[in-house]
Motif scaffolding. Structure first.
Motif, short mmCIF file in Angstrom:
data_model
loop_
_atom_site.label_atom_id
_atom_site.label_comp_id
_atom_site.label_asym_id
_atom_site.label_seq_id
_atom_site.Cartn_x
_atom_site.Cartn_y
_atom_site.Cartn_z
N VAL A 188 50.36 37.14 40.46
CA VAL A 188 49.31 36.19 40.05
C VAL A 188 48.96 35.19 41.15
O VAL A 188 47.81 34.75 41.24
N ASN A 189 49.93 34.86 42.01
CA ASN A 189 49.62 33.86 43.05
C ASN A 189 49.00 34.49 44.29
O ASN A 189 48.26 33.83 45.02
N ASP A 190 49.35 35.74 44.52
CA ASP A 190 48.84 36.40 45.72
C ASP A 190 48.40 37.83 45.38
O ASP A 190 48.99 38.80 45.86
N PRO A 191 47.39 37.94 44.53
CA PRO A 191 46.95 39.29 44.12
C PRO A 191 46.50 40.13 45.31
O PRO A 191 46.66 41.36 45.29
N GLU A 192 46.00 39.45 46.33
CA GLU A 192 45.53 40.16 47.52
C GLU A 192 46.66 41.07 48.06
O GLU A 192 46.44 42.24 48.31
N THR A 193 47.86 40.50 48.19
CA THR A 193 48.99 41.28 48.72
C THR A 193 49.55 42.21 47.65
O THR A 193 49.73 43.41 47.87
N LYS A 195 37.96 42.98 49.96
CA LYS A 195 38.66 41.87 49.32
C LYS A 195 39.20 42.40 48.00
O LYS A 195 38.53 43.20 47.33
N VAL A 196 40.40 41.98 47.62
CA VAL A 196 41.00 42.55 46.41
C VAL A 196 40.29 42.10 45.14
O VAL A 196 39.99 42.91 44.27
N ASN A 197 40.03 40.81 45.01
CA ASN A 197 39.31 40.45 43.79
C ASN A 197 38.55 39.14 43.86
O ASN A 197 38.78 38.30 44.75
N ARG A 198 37.61 39.03 42.92
CA ARG A 198 36.79 37.83 42.81
C ARG A 198 36.47 37.72 41.33
O ARG A 198 36.16 38.72 40.67
N ILE A 241 33.76 39.65 36.94
CA ILE A 241 35.04 40.18 37.43
C ILE A 241 34.78 41.32 38.40
O ILE A 241 34.01 42.23 38.09
N GLU A 242 35.42 41.26 39.55
CA GLU A 242 35.32 42.37 40.51
C GLU A 242 36.68 42.62 41.14
O GLU A 242 37.40 41.68 41.45
N TRP A 243 37.00 43.87 41.32
CA TRP A 243 38.26 44.24 41.98
C TRP A 243 38.01 45.28 43.06
O TRP A 243 37.16 46.15 42.92
N PHE A 244 38.77 45.15 44.14
CA PHE A 244 38.71 46.08 45.27
C PHE A 244 37.27 46.19 45.79
O PHE A 244 36.71 47.27 45.97
N ILE A 245 36.74 45.00 46.03
CA ILE A 245 35.33 44.86 46.40
C ILE A 245 35.02 45.63 47.69
O ILE A 245 35.71 45.46 48.71
N GLY A 246 34.00 46.45 47.61
CA GLY A 246 33.57 47.21 48.77
C GLY A 246 34.34 48.51 48.98
O GLY A 246 33.97 49.32 49.83
N GLY A 247 35.41 48.73 48.18
CA GLY A 247 36.19 49.95 48.33
C GLY A 247 35.48 51.15 47.73
O GLY A 247 34.66 51.00 46.82
N LYS A 248 35.79 52.32 48.26
CA LYS A 248 35.24 53.56 47.69
C LYS A 248 36.37 54.54 47.43
O LYS A 248 37.24 54.75 48.28
N LEU A 303 57.21 40.39 27.50
CA LEU A 303 56.60 39.62 28.60
C LEU A 303 55.37 40.29 29.21
O LEU A 303 55.20 41.51 29.10
N PRO A 304 54.53 39.49 29.87
CA PRO A 304 53.32 40.05 30.47
C PRO A 304 53.62 40.94 31.68
O PRO A 304 54.52 40.64 32.46
N PHE A 305 52.86 41.98 31.80
CA PHE A 305 52.96 42.88 32.95
C PHE A 305 52.44 42.15 34.20
O PHE A 305 51.83 41.09 34.11
N PHE A 306 52.64 42.75 35.34
CA PHE A 306 52.21 42.15 36.61
C PHE A 306 50.71 41.81 36.58
O PHE A 306 49.89 42.60 36.11
N GLY A 307 50.41 40.65 37.07
CA GLY A 307 49.01 40.23 37.17
C GLY A 307 48.47 39.64 35.89
O GLY A 307 47.33 39.17 35.85
#
Ligand code: WTA
Length: 662
Positions: free
Chosen positions: A37-42, A59-62, A70-77, A448-452
């Motif tokens: 949650v603190n460093d989703p990028e990594t 970028k991983v997310n915005r 909500i966007e994830w893995f922006i620009g990825g294909k 408990l909550p899963f990762f992220g």
């Protein structure tokens, strides 16, 4: 033989399990969770890197929860079907069984390896292309639980078409609504399937649905029909209907199909689900985030290892089947069982017989099935060899402690951890769950909550200006999520405002789940059921407003209706309908039957009200709002908990309703 230790109501995983688990302690989890949650990028960047990307994300997310963006893995294909097939073959799993189909007749088994699946999927993708399907087109799939269903899904994903699967238990009318809403021009169905010894036709409903669509000015151009049953004739409309088997065998259909590279945020599928209005929502999931989330949640939550045999008993027509029969298992290179039939046919040990036959190691089912099988007695599981099992799962509704204990004792032989997994169609994958080797579980706690996943049980808020406040320990709050996770839905198909209004208004800045939850001293979550007008009948999610709309459409007899849920021993919840008849219409048992028949026709058997009560009026406030709380209490038989009824427009109606309770 060692059994799981129980202490103060907590069940601890066995040492052997912990040692081999991906996550072996709560401390290890905490560390990973914090990073997620603190460093989703990594965190998510690393997990996503285990998969194949045609082009890496920028970028991983915005996200902006105040706008519902909500966007994830922006620009990825990438391509999910490629990751489920070609990438597995490259990893050396080509000859491993991907889909293990078990038909209702026991001898009806089809094992398809990753290589065979790739060929079939490529062929069917080419068939779809030949029929004019292009990237972004919607393909409606109305198939029973047969191996051709994952083939059709993956074929869509391979070419970038958006599949919308309609559960086989929905009626022709419900199918029409979904085809129309999605604007699907092509429908994949079957001539029929096996159900408790009988042949049931899918094509008959498909034909009616196509005719109904035509009346609304929408043409379904092509219908592809799987010949699941031999000697089961169905009418085939010339120019529109063709057989799946003929299509994939055609000489111009190659078993190679180039991959359509998809933007991470390109739509993958639409799946309709019930909400608090009369119209189902087209929950939209996109490619990259869903792929990464189905991959990682399957791996960690089921502690999946290469040699496991995975059996999820859900129907692929629901989200559980999408994520944990097809995409999650296949992107992990697993062997996943597709089972056509029901738990009780020919005997109530069918699941256990399948576990024994294929040496299933991970078994995932719904509490309603456990309760139904529990009633049949433990002699059924005891008559089978279940020693291959190492992990059990539960999904769809809260699991009551009695069912949990039975599952633990008679299916898990007191050695298998149970993952009670909470999630929703909207969430794409499991959000709250035990990690089976990492901490002890308590029956009926999803833990408990899963990762992220930053899950919170919040106190209700009356305005956006009030700050969000967590409910005190062990007190019920509204289950909300504070930030996005990769598998989250991205929208309601065709209704952007509805997406925002349903999920981001109740608790501004949070995703609102519609469920109530408490958190205990350990931070464990316990799910308390829906707090909106959605009912879970046998794990099938049903909007009471939808059932009311169906009842009201029987307008020769019904003036008004109100439907609520009530507790049911096996189904978890059932539907209770209060009905005001039009003047001059006589209440009768025959009319009740007609009404049930009508709901079955409009929605499907899963929406049939278990109880119907004719009433002369409904408890309404002076402003005309139905006080559902009172109706729920009466339906549940909690007559002494009705609370204050003096504010009703006509308090006397409550006495009448209580007296006439069914
Ligand atoms: C309920 C099914 C308690 C919940 C995956 C949720 C659960 C709804 C659990 C979503 C669980 C699902 N404990 N309740 N482990 N799992 N639910 O969209 O009310 O068909 O909101 O997704 O099922 O149902 P859906």
């Amino acid at each position: 033989m060692a059994v799981m230790k129980e202490e103060n109501g907590k069940y601890y995983p066995l040492e052997d399990f912990v040692e081999q688990a991906y996550v072996g302690s709560r401390a290890e989890y905490e560390e990973m969770w914090k990073q997620s949650v603190n460093d989703p990028e990594t965190f998510w960047g690393d997990i996503a890197s285990e998969l194949y990307w045609h082009k890496k994300w920028l970028k991983v997310n915005r996200e902006d929860f105040f706008k519902g963006e909500i966007e994830w893995f922006i620009g990825g294909k990438t391509n999910l079907a490629y990751n489920c097939l070609d990438a597995q073959i490259k990893k050396g799993r080509g000859d491993k069984v991907a889909i293990l189909f078990q038909g209702e007749p026991d001898e009806d088994v089809v094992k398809l390896t990753y290589k065979e699946m790739l060929k079939l999927v490529s062929k069917f993708a080419n068939v779809l292309k030949k029929k004019g399907v292009r990237k972004g087109d919607r393909v409606a799939i109305y198939l029973p639980m047969i191996w051709q269903l994952p083939v059709a899904m993956l074929a869509c994903a391979r070419i970038g078409a958006i599949h919308t699967i309609v559960f086989g238990g929905f009626s022709a009318e419900a199918l029409r609504d979904r085809i129309l809403d999605a604007g699907a021009k092509i429908l994949i169905t079957a001539n029929g399937y096996w159900r408790s010894g009988k042949n049931v036709s899918s094509k008959a409903n498909a034909d009616i649905a196509c005719d109904l669509c035509a009346k609304e000015g929408h043409t379904v151009d092509k219908v592809v029909v799987v010949k699941r049953l031999n000697n089961f004739d169905v009418p085939m409309k010339a120019g529109r209907d063709t057989w799946f088997e003929d299509e994939i065998a055609a000489s111009d259909i190659s078993d190679v199909c180039p991959v359509q590279w998809m933007d991470a945020e390109d739509p993958l599928f639409i799946l309709y689900t019930s909400g608090s209005t009369g119209k189902p929502k087209g929950v939209l999931h996109t490619t990259g985030g869903y792929m990464v989330y189905s991959y990682s949640s399957f791996k960690y939550i089921f502690d999946y290892k290469d040699k496991d045999i995975f059996f999820c008993t859900a129907d692929i027509g629901w989200v559980t089947g999408h994520t944990y029969i097809v995409y999650g298992p296949m992107i992990n290179g697993a062997t996943s069982i597709v089972f056509e039939s029901v738990p009780t046919f020919p005997n109530p040990d069918r699941f256990w017989q399948i576990v024994e036959k294929f040496k299933v190691s991970i078994f995932y089912t719904a509490p309603t099935a456990i309760r139904a099988l529990m009633k049949e007695g433990e002699k059924w599981p005891q008559g089978r060899d279940l020693s291959s099992l190492r992990l059990l799962g539960s999904v769809g509704e809260p699991i009551n402690p009695e069912a949990w204990m039975w599952y633990h004792k008679y299916i898990g032989s007191e050695k298998c951890p149970i993952v009670d997994t909470w999630w929703q169609t909207e969430t794409g994958g499991i959000l709250i769950t035990p990690l089976p080797g990492a901490w002890p579980t308590i029956p009926s706690y999803a833990t408990l909550p899963f990762f992220g996943v930053d899950a919170r049980a919040l106190q209700p808020r009356s305005s956006a200006n009030e700050p969000a406040v967590d409910a005190p320990v062990n007190e019920q709050g509204e289950l909300c999520i504070a930030r996005s996770w990769p598998g989250m839905m991205r929208g309601v198909f065709g209704e952007p405002e509805r997406f925002f209004n349903t999920y981001f208004v109740q608790q501004p800045g949070f995703y609102f789940s519609g469920d109530g939850a408490i958190r205990n001293e350990d931070g464990y979550f316990r799910l308390m059921g829906r707090i909106d007008d959605v009912v879970n009948v046998s794990g099938h999610r049903m909007g009471t407003a939808e059932v009311e709309a169906a009842l009201n459409s029987y307008n020769t007899a019904v003036a008004e209706s109100a439907v609520v849920g009530f507790p049911h021993e096996v189904k978890g919840e059932d539907l209770y309908a209060y009905i005001i008849l039009k003047s001059g219409v006589e209440p009768s048992d025959v009319l009740k039957k007609e009404l049930v028949g009508h709901v079955r026709k409009e929605i499907g058997p899963i929406a049939s009200p278990g109880k119907i009560q004719f009433v002369s009026g409904l408890p309404k406030t002076r402003s005309g709002k139905i006080m559902r709380r009172i109706l729920r209490k009466v339906a549940a038989g909690a007559i002494d908990e009705l609370g204050d009824t003096t504010t009703l427009a006509d308090p006397s109606i409550v006495d009448e309703i209580v007296k006439g309770r069914q």
